[in-house]
Design an enzyme around this catalytic site. Structure first.
Site, PDB file in Angstrom:
ATOM      1  N   GLU A   4      12.915 -18.096  28.980  1.00  0.00           N
ATOM      2  CA  GLU A   4      12.051 -17.226  28.180  1.00  0.00           C
ATOM      3  C   GLU A   4      12.741 -16.800  26.887  1.00  0.00           C
ATOM      4  O   GLU A   4      12.106 -16.745  25.824  1.00  0.00           O
ATOM      5  CB  GLU A   4      11.647 -16.004  28.997  1.00  0.00           C
TER       6      GLU A   4
ATOM      7  N   ASP B  90       8.492 -14.339  27.021  1.00  0.00           N
ATOM      8  CA  ASP B  90       7.547 -14.191  28.128  1.00  0.00           C
ATOM      9  C   ASP B  90       6.110 -14.232  27.616  1.00  0.00           C
ATOM     10  O   ASP B  90       5.248 -14.901  28.199  1.00  0.00           O
ATOM     11  CB  ASP B  90       7.825 -12.872  28.851  1.00  0.00           C
TER      12      ASP B  90
END
Length: 237
Positions: free
Chosen positions: A124, A52
């Site tokens: 991610e 992320d």
């Protein structure tokens, strides 16, 4: 190594070869699969956390270089659209990685919402694994081609009318728009909202709709149209 995953196939889709293939396996392992499999001790959550941050950096850098005249608020609006769950799910689909996700039998993807969440987390996690294995450069090489073109990013930067109006009034007038609400009845008899947007106590726009959110949007758009605001940020196109 998990025999259910064809490492070479995934690497080919990423155009990246892992020196530590275990990182890729971990990235593909949903927490539900680890919970149901005694031999699995790690899942994707920590890599997702790292990925992320990596994604945020890559997209921030990309926008910063692509639009040298854009202000911070506008760049932030575009970045939020490019790193949200829907976009990350689309990146997973574009790479064709969804079929390699190891997910528990009790966590099978039931609907589009479930797919969006699972695939977004998967992208991610994979990005986090690539970063740990090869650094920022390969993570960037995977991500940037997935992003929309410069032309297609502009609508994301403009954001919704409420955000645009707020940015305008803050930047040029150092004040915030104020929304006033009144009940309204449609011609068909349905209850809704009549909303006025005021700037420095002056009515800039009005909106009528069944939902408060839509009426606010219409009022803000009318305010922008009435004041003939030309977004100077378009000079970057």
């Amino acid at each position: 190594m998990n025999n259910l995953i064809n490492i070479k196939e995934v690497e080919a889709k990423l155009n990246f070869t892992f020196t530590q293939p275990k990182l890729l396996v971990t990235a593909l392992t949903h927490p539900s699969y680890r919970n149901e499999t005694a031999t699995i001790t790690e899942d994707s959550e920590r890599l997702e956390f790292l990925g992320d941050a990596v994604l945020c950096l890559i997209v921030t850098e990309h926008l910063f270089l692509l639009f040298p005249s854009m202000d911070e608020g506008t760049l932030s609006t575009a970045r939020a659209a490019l790193i949200n769950a829907v976009s990350c799910c689309q990146y997973t689909d574009a790479l064709g990685l969804g079929e390699y996700l190891l997910i528990g039998k009790g966590e099978r993807i039931q609907n589009e919402r479930g797919k969006t969440s699972a695939y977004a987390n998967l992208f991610e996690a994979i990005l986090g694994a690539v970063y740990l294995d090869g650094g920022l450069a390969p993570a960037r090489q995977i991500t940037v081609p997935l992003l929309p073109s410069k032309k297609d990013i502009l609508p994301l930067m403009l954001g919704n009318p409420k955000n645009r109006l707020q940015q305008l009034t803050q930047k040029h007038l150092r004040t915030l728009p104020v929304y006033q609400y009144e009940p309204w009845t449609s011609p068909q008899g349905a209850s809704g909202y009549h909303i006025r947007v005021l700037v420095n106590h002056e009515v800039w726009g009005e909106g009528f709709a069944l939902s408060k959110k839509e009426a606010e949007k219409l009022a803000a758009q009318q305010a922008l149209d009435a004041h003939d605001y030309e977004d100077k940020n378009t000079m970057d196109l």
